[in-house]
Scaffold this active site. Sequence first.
Site, mmCIF file in Angstrom:
data_model
loop_
_atom_site.group_PDB
_atom_site.id
_atom_site.type_symbol
_atom_site.label_atom_id
_atom_site.label_comp_id
_atom_site.label_asym_id
_atom_site.label_seq_id
_atom_site.Cartn_x
_atom_site.Cartn_y
_atom_site.Cartn_z
ATOM 1 N N HIS A 74 -15.842 8.549 27.095
ATOM 2 C CA HIS A 74 -16.770 7.671 27.809
ATOM 3 C C HIS A 74 -18.050 8.443 28.140
ATOM 4 O O HIS A 74 -17.991 9.554 28.659
ATOM 5 C CB HIS A 74 -16.151 7.144 29.102
ATOM 6 C CG HIS A 74 -14.931 6.311 28.876
ATOM 7 N ND1 HIS A 74 -13.703 6.867 28.578
ATOM 8 C CD2 HIS A 74 -14.749 4.964 28.884
ATOM 9 C CE1 HIS A 74 -12.811 5.889 28.423
ATOM 10 N NE2 HIS A 74 -13.419 4.736 28.594
ATOM 11 N N LYS A 86 -11.190 5.454 20.625
ATOM 12 C CA LYS A 86 -11.999 4.633 21.519
ATOM 13 C C LYS A 86 -13.217 5.434 21.975
ATOM 14 O O LYS A 86 -13.074 6.536 22.508
ATOM 15 C CB LYS A 86 -11.214 4.174 22.748
ATOM 16 C CG LYS A 86 -12.073 3.352 23.722
ATOM 17 C CD LYS A 86 -11.356 3.018 25.010
ATOM 18 C CE LYS A 86 -12.297 2.313 25.982
ATOM 19 N NZ LYS A 86 -11.680 2.119 27.312
ATOM 20 N N LYS A 120 -43.129 -13.701 23.675
ATOM 21 C CA LYS A 120 -43.584 -14.732 22.749
ATOM 22 C C LYS A 120 -44.874 -14.352 22.026
ATOM 23 O O LYS A 120 -45.053 -14.680 20.849
ATOM 24 C CB LYS A 120 -43.764 -16.061 23.479
ATOM 25 C CG LYS A 120 -42.451 -16.650 23.992
ATOM 26 C CD LYS A 120 -42.662 -18.005 24.616
ATOM 27 C CE LYS A 120 -41.332 -18.552 25.140
ATOM 28 N NZ LYS A 120 -41.459 -19.928 25.640
ATOM 29 N N ASP A 130 -42.007 -24.819 21.320
ATOM 30 C CA ASP A 130 -42.208 -25.097 22.746
ATOM 31 C C ASP A 130 -43.112 -26.299 22.976
ATOM 32 O O ASP A 130 -42.840 -27.153 23.817
ATOM 33 C CB ASP A 130 -42.845 -23.891 23.448
ATOM 34 C CG ASP A 130 -41.837 -22.819 23.832
ATOM 35 O OD1 ASP A 130 -40.645 -23.144 23.963
ATOM 36 O OD2 ASP A 130 -42.249 -21.658 24.007
#
Length: 557
Positions: A139, A166, A341, A379
Amino acid sequence: MDSPNVLFTAPSAGTKNATLICVPIMGETIEKMKIDVQKAKAEGADVAEIRLDSLSNIDPYQDLTALIQHRVLPLLFTYRPKWEGGMYDGDENKRLDALRLAMELGADYIDVELQVAHAFYDSIRGKTFNKTKVIVSSHNYQLTPSIEDLGNLVARIQATGADIVKIATTATDITDVARMFQIMVHSQSMVKRKLMGNSVEEGRTNMSSGYIYEEIRTEVPFIGLVMGDRGLISRILCAKFGGYLTFGTLESGVVSAPGQPTLQDLLYLYNLRQVAPDTKVYGIIGKPVGHSKSPILFNEVFKSVGYNGVYVFLLVDDLANFLRTYSSTDFVGFSVTIPHKEAALECCDEVDPVAKSIGAVNCIIRRPTDGKLIGYNTDYVGAISAIEDGLRGKHNGGSTNISPLAGKLFVVIGAGGAGKALAYGAKEKGARVVIANRTYDRARELADAIGGDALTLSDLDSYHPEDSMILANTTSIGMQPKVDDTPISKHALKYYTLVFDAVYTPKITRLLKEAEESGATIVTGLEMFMGQAYGQYENFTGLPAPKELFRKIMEKY
């Protein structure tokens, strides 16, 4: 290089997703754990992870026997120490003794940290433990290492003799997850390997990363997860790229690692069981993005019509970097929201003429023939249509040939991507447009581009050139969690005949509530959301939007 362009391709199509869903069980008592395992079973989990470090007191033999003998699901026992992100802060020998005992009693899985794995294997060598699978885990709560370092880490874990590898890392940027996907895919094609370096002496070249591996043909299943909100896609798309297991919680917020979704979301929001190697990936790009209802809408529509796609949240900091990194044909379409955007316009290879005129893109498609990115703007149609419907309703329909916006004074709050779309759409319909923005220069720039006037946001409270104006808020002011915010004082709303708010979480914002109290017709952001979603769906799939289905789904939320 940490973010190569074309990173990975999913395993061959036609194979079924076999990724297990594991629920972390973190009760303080054995009785609570038993109840939660039963609940996990009832709600559709495949495995339950018993977090022994969460217990307030533990009698190893009695408690483990009680859990294992009466299990209703396969059990994975984890006894995570504080030095690896867990809660246990006691004697190491006692901790590892408990994991050995779990094996003796017939646990299905145990999880042992890489740091102690060699010593743990030495202590059980020569013993038989009813085929308990040992997960050896690592981890990293700070970052996601480079491809080279991840490859080395996989080799180190495999060298311990692990049954399952893992690796859990932390995303500082969403592009970090791409490296985990690359390792995940390669773990299936070059399954147990030793990193040889960058020479070509022996081994086989990894064509995506440039590193050389010596192949050993012993398959070791791989769990690869990236923690944090920016790593969320790792927990869903691991089912596409061949991950052995993912985690889903019983309750929202009660997590054993940062960024875990709920079991219910994995099963019913993301339809994880249906995610396959050939599933197309779509998503909503934004910052923030967790408020969006797009994943709810698109995933349910995909499932209802039998379309092989999954739609995910994409918390993106740098749009250009994201699009460069996730450039494989697995990632085929994106919705774009605040604040990306306008940047999206520059990132696309081709832009639809309407989107170019507006200066903003809210939908990006990767063209399958050549991989080029095509930008659209849906939009303006969604918002303007909703506002026109609101005006026609108020004026008993009127002519359908002439827009009810013609000649109206239309005030747009915000000069970003959505503001540009509404300003463009209103101007096209014959309205006189005024842009109000915190920064006057941005308002002036947009006003000049469309032939309108400009104000600062602070001027709006005293702005009253005429009655029966239209107001459209395109900013995030009033969006959850700041639901008490509003862009304009209530006393100024009496001069408007209709008020629209692009924010749809909450559905009725403070602005809309006060506008309605002032006598204005209100149009919610949900109407714009639905309208723009129709266009995006058609761009994504090439199919007509099932509008009634869209509306039925959104009525539930």
